[in-house]
Design a protein around this motif. Structure first.
Motif, mmCIF file in Angstrom:
data_model
loop_
_atom_site.group_PDB
_atom_site.id
_atom_site.type_symbol
_atom_site.label_atom_id
_atom_site.label_comp_id
_atom_site.label_asym_id
_atom_site.label_seq_id
_atom_site.Cartn_x
_atom_site.Cartn_y
_atom_site.Cartn_z
ATOM 1 N N LYS A 144 5.818 -7.262 -4.766
ATOM 2 C CA LYS A 144 5.358 -6.988 -5.990
ATOM 3 C C LYS A 144 4.347 -7.591 -6.344
ATOM 4 N N SER A 145 4.142 -9.050 -6.263
ATOM 5 C CA SER A 145 3.061 -9.614 -7.156
ATOM 6 C C SER A 145 1.536 -8.922 -6.866
ATOM 7 N N LYS B 87 9.046 -2.077 -10.843
ATOM 8 C CA LYS B 87 9.838 -1.716 -9.677
ATOM 9 C C LYS B 87 9.793 -1.294 -8.315
ATOM 10 N N PHE B 88 10.137 -1.983 -6.790
ATOM 11 C CA PHE B 88 10.313 -1.589 -6.144
ATOM 12 C C PHE B 88 10.547 -0.234 -5.613
ATOM 13 N N PRO B 89 9.233 1.049 -5.115
ATOM 14 C CA PRO B 89 9.913 1.763 -5.402
ATOM 15 C C PRO B 89 10.848 3.041 -3.988
ATOM 16 N N TYR B 90 11.249 1.874 -3.027
ATOM 17 C CA TYR B 90 11.855 2.389 -1.958
ATOM 18 C C TYR B 90 12.414 1.572 -1.242
ATOM 19 N N GLU C 15 1.230 -0.758 0.006
ATOM 20 C CA GLU C 15 0.070 0.105 -0.375
ATOM 21 C C GLU C 15 0.868 0.948 0.050
ATOM 22 N N ILE C 16 1.694 1.238 0.831
ATOM 23 C CA ILE C 16 2.928 2.233 0.366
ATOM 24 C C ILE C 16 3.090 2.320 -0.753
ATOM 25 N N ALA C 17 3.820 1.589 -1.338
ATOM 26 C CA ALA C 17 4.455 1.667 -2.310
ATOM 27 C C ALA C 17 3.482 2.098 -3.698
#
Length: 222
Positions: free
Chosen positions: A83-84, A92-95, A49-51
């Motif tokens: 990610k799934s 691309k995971f952002p943090y 959710e934060i991503a």
């Protein structure tokens, strides 16, 4: 951890490589949040959710930094699941996620449950969340127990309130405030100053005590 504590310039291994906190933070705000354990459903839902809200944090000049006491290899494998579970919206995971298997940082930042802090075998981080300003000062902390997931929109709301009240020293945000709602004028602001600072209107609420301390306005800028 007390409000306005300066977060130390710690070094950490993360999923994007090693960081030195103050250098990595630069002149941004930071939301630093711990989770108890990789490969658990509540933690997976939170990081997802934060991503998905990363762009909204970025618009507010906020960097995101996750943490747990799992190792780096575990984090990298778990990211595939995160990610799934984000339904393909995060390619691309952002943090970054900090790996802290020795629990050094978890202890230093007081992220471990009081009942577990001396038991290295079972101690895991609680859901501690720190909002840190560009001067590296702790401005808000939110603590949740292991079994309760955080409300990611509340984190954004707190950031908005902190940034707004930093810009305008005459106001505070009341209960359940959302951007665009009325704010309250601080009690120490006298009437002449209030009328000068908020020329487009103040609502004064009468109360039985006769004290003129509940004053609201929409005359402010985000």
């Amino acid at each position: 951890m007390r409000l306005h504590t300066i977060i130390p310039n710690f070094s950490a291994e993360t999923t994007i490589g090693p960081i030195k906190f103050h250098d990595w933070q630069c002149d941004s705000w930071v939301v630093l949040f711990s989770h108890p354990h990789d490969f658990t459903p509540v933690c997976t839902s939170e990081l997802c959710e934060i991503a998905l809200l990363e762009d909204q944090f970025a618009r507010r000049n906020v960097k995101l930094l996750a943490h747990s006491v799992d190792d780096l290899e575990s984090h990298l494998e778990w990211l595939k699941d995160i990610k799934s579970s984000c339904l393909g919206e995060v390619s691309k995971f952002p943090y970054p996620i900090i790996a802290d298997p020795t629990r050094y940082l978890a202890v230093a930042l007081e992220m471990i449950d009081e009942e577990q802090k001396n038991d290295i075998e079972v101690a895991r981080t609680i859901r501690a969340l720190y909002i840190i300003d560009p001067k590296h000062r702790l401005r808000a902390l939110i603590m949740y127990p292991e079994l309760i997931g955080r409300n990611s929109l509340e984190i954004l709301r707190v950031v908005d309130s902190l940034q707004l009240t930093d810009k305008n020293p005459y106001i505070a945000t009341p209960a359940n405030w959302q951007p665009g709602d009325k704010v309250v004028i601080l009690p120490h602001v006298d009437e002449k100053l209030a009328d000068r600072v908020f020329p487009n209107g103040i609502d004064r609420v009468g109360v039985p005590s006769g004290k003129n301390y509940i004053r609201t306005t929409k005359d402010y800028r985000m």
